[in-house]
Design a protein around this motif. Structure first.
Motif, PDB file in Angstrom:
ATOM      1  N   ILE A  92      78.497  36.318  13.671  1.00  0.00           N
ATOM      2  CA  ILE A  92      78.195  37.672  14.148  1.00  0.00           C
ATOM      3  C   ILE A  92      78.242  38.628  12.957  1.00  0.00           C
ATOM      4  O   ILE A  92      79.288  38.781  12.327  1.00  0.00           O
ATOM      5  N   GLY A  93      77.098  39.226  12.639  1.00  0.00           N
ATOM      6  CA  GLY A  93      77.046  40.179  11.540  1.00  0.00           C
ATOM      7  C   GLY A  93      76.531  39.617  10.231  1.00  0.00           C
ATOM      8  O   GLY A  93      76.616  40.283   9.198  1.00  0.00           O
ATOM      9  N   LEU A  94      75.987  38.423  10.258  1.00  0.00           N
ATOM     10  CA  LEU A  94      75.418  37.843   9.028  1.00  0.00           C
ATOM     11  C   LEU A  94      74.115  38.545   8.665  1.00  0.00           C
ATOM     12  O   LEU A  94      73.494  39.195   9.513  1.00  0.00           O
ATOM     13  N   PRO A  95      73.670  38.409   7.418  1.00  0.00           N
ATOM     14  CA  PRO A  95      72.378  38.999   7.036  1.00  0.00           C
ATOM     15  C   PRO A  95      71.273  38.574   8.012  1.00  0.00           C
ATOM     16  O   PRO A  95      71.193  37.404   8.424  1.00  0.00           O
ATOM     17  N   ALA A  96      70.425  39.522   8.375  1.00  0.00           N
ATOM     18  CA  ALA A  96      69.406  39.318   9.410  1.00  0.00           C
ATOM     19  C   ALA A  96      68.401  38.228   9.065  1.00  0.00           C
ATOM     20  O   ALA A  96      67.830  37.616   9.970  1.00  0.00           O
ATOM     21  N   ASP A  97      68.184  37.955   7.793  1.00  0.00           N
ATOM     22  CA  ASP A  97      67.177  36.962   7.426  1.00  0.00           C
ATOM     23  C   ASP A  97      67.738  35.539   7.350  1.00  0.00           C
ATOM     24  O   ASP A  97      67.005  34.607   7.045  1.00  0.00           O
ATOM     25  N   TRP A  98      68.985  35.346   7.642  1.00  0.00           N
ATOM     26  CA  TRP A  98      69.571  34.005   7.633  1.00  0.00           C
ATOM     27  C   TRP A  98      69.362  33.320   8.977  1.00  0.00           C
ATOM     28  O   TRP A  98      69.695  33.891  10.027  1.00  0.00           O
ATOM     29  N   PRO A  99      68.881  32.085   8.977  1.00  0.00           N
ATOM     30  CA  PRO A  99      68.898  31.309  10.220  1.00  0.00           C
ATOM     31  C   PRO A  99      70.354  31.053  10.626  1.00  0.00           C
ATOM     32  O   PRO A  99      71.225  30.869   9.764  1.00  0.00           O
ATOM     33  N   GLY A 130      68.103  35.369  14.823  1.00  0.00           N
ATOM     34  CA  GLY A 130      67.860  34.193  13.993  1.00  0.00           C
ATOM     35  C   GLY A 130      68.511  32.917  14.479  1.00  0.00           C
ATOM     36  O   GLY A 130      68.449  31.884  13.817  1.00  0.00           O
ATOM     37  N   ALA A 131      69.138  32.957  15.671  1.00  0.00           N
ATOM     38  CA  ALA A 131      69.846  31.779  16.172  1.00  0.00           C
ATOM     39  C   ALA A 131      68.897  30.745  16.765  1.00  0.00           C
ATOM     40  O   ALA A 131      67.914  31.086  17.425  1.00  0.00           O
ATOM     41  N   VAL A 132      69.226  29.491  16.480  1.00  0.00           N
ATOM     42  CA  VAL A 132      68.515  28.350  17.039  1.00  0.00           C
ATOM     43  C   VAL A 132      69.581  27.354  17.477  1.00  0.00           C
ATOM     44  O   VAL A 132      70.477  27.012  16.685  1.00  0.00           O
ATOM     45  N   VAL A 133      69.527  26.913  18.717  1.00  0.00           N
ATOM     46  CA  VAL A 133      70.455  25.901  19.204  1.00  0.00           C
ATOM     47  C   VAL A 133      69.908  24.542  18.809  1.00  0.00           C
ATOM     48  O   VAL A 133      68.738  24.233  19.046  1.00  0.00           O
ATOM     49  N   VAL A 134      70.771  23.731  18.186  1.00  0.00           N
ATOM     50  CA  VAL A 134      70.367  22.431  17.657  1.00  0.00           C
ATOM     51  C   VAL A 134      71.280  21.357  18.243  1.00  0.00           C
ATOM     52  O   VAL A 134      72.500  21.469  18.158  1.00  0.00           O
ATOM     53  N   ASP A 135      70.674  20.322  18.826  1.00  0.00           N
ATOM     54  CA  ASP A 135      71.458  19.175  19.288  1.00  0.00           C
ATOM     55  C   ASP A 135      71.944  18.385  18.074  1.00  0.00           C
ATOM     56  O   ASP A 135      71.202  18.221  17.099  1.00  0.00           O
ATOM     57  N   ALA A 136      73.178  17.911  18.135  1.00  0.00           N
ATOM     58  CA  ALA A 136      73.761  17.052  17.098  1.00  0.00           C
ATOM     59  C   ALA A 136      73.698  17.671  15.701  1.00  0.00           C
ATOM     60  O   ALA A 136      73.351  17.013  14.741  1.00  0.00           O
TER      61      ALA A 136
END
Length: 183
Positions: free
Chosen positions: A132-139, A175-181
């Motif tokens: 929460i609060g990381l640079p906006a361009d980071w995945p 920029g969030a992506v849910v990733v399995d494993a």
């Protein structure tokens, strides 16, 4: 307010504890836009010397390990370009940096980002990095096991204090992506 995790006596909405958060985390909480109401993002005060996972669960309860997540920053490199990405994985696991993370970033090589770089770019403390609060361009790669938790304990941006948030709130971060494993 009673904490949904652990036995913390002083759980409070993070929006009421902005002064206890580093500026980028406080800004993200203040400007919260997710489907999860900002009041569900909680702050609990904890001892900074117990911030690391093993010491934390030793002092605050082993049951917290199942509902805790770590945020690590990875540097993916390809063709002279470096991409920094946050990986949010269960505290009892390790991010699969050379497998799932590297592939997700499309990198030839991936490794943990240098601590000084992470601290300098985030305004957060080592041992308290939070998504929460990381640079906006980071995945922000969120392990599906974390996203599925009703509540998860994560860093607050400082070694003192933790955030307790619904797992789905992490999946809604910019920029969030849910990733399995991922771990």
């Amino acid at each position: 307010m009673r904490s949904p995790l652990g036995t913390f006596d002083d759980a409070a909405p993070a929006s009421d504890r902005l002064a206890d958060l580093p500026a980028p985390v406080a800004d993200a909480v203040r400007d919260w836009r997710g489907d999860v109401p900002v009041e569900q993002l909680l702050y609990v005060d904890t001892e900074p010397e117990w911030a690391d996972t093993a010491t934390f669960v030793e002092h605050y309860g082993a049951e917290l390990l199942a509902t805790s997540a770590n945020c690590v920053v990875v540097a993916g490199k390809r063709g002279g370009e470096t991409t920094l990405a946050a990986c949010v994985v269960p505290s009892a696991a390790r991010a699969d940096v050379n497998g799932a993370v590297r592939r997700r970033l499309g990198a030839r090589k991936a490794s943990f980002a240098p601590v000084d770089t992470v601290i300098g770019l985030t305004g957060m403390e080592h041992g308290g990095i939070t998504p929460i609060g990381l640079p906006a361009d980071w995945p922000v790669l969120v392990d599906s096991a974390v996203a599925d938790l009703p509540y998860v304990l994560i860093g607050s941006g400082r070694r003192r204090g933790k955030l307790i948030v619904p797992g789905k709130a992490l999946a809604e971060l910019p920029g969030a992506v849910v990733v399995d494993a991922l771990a």
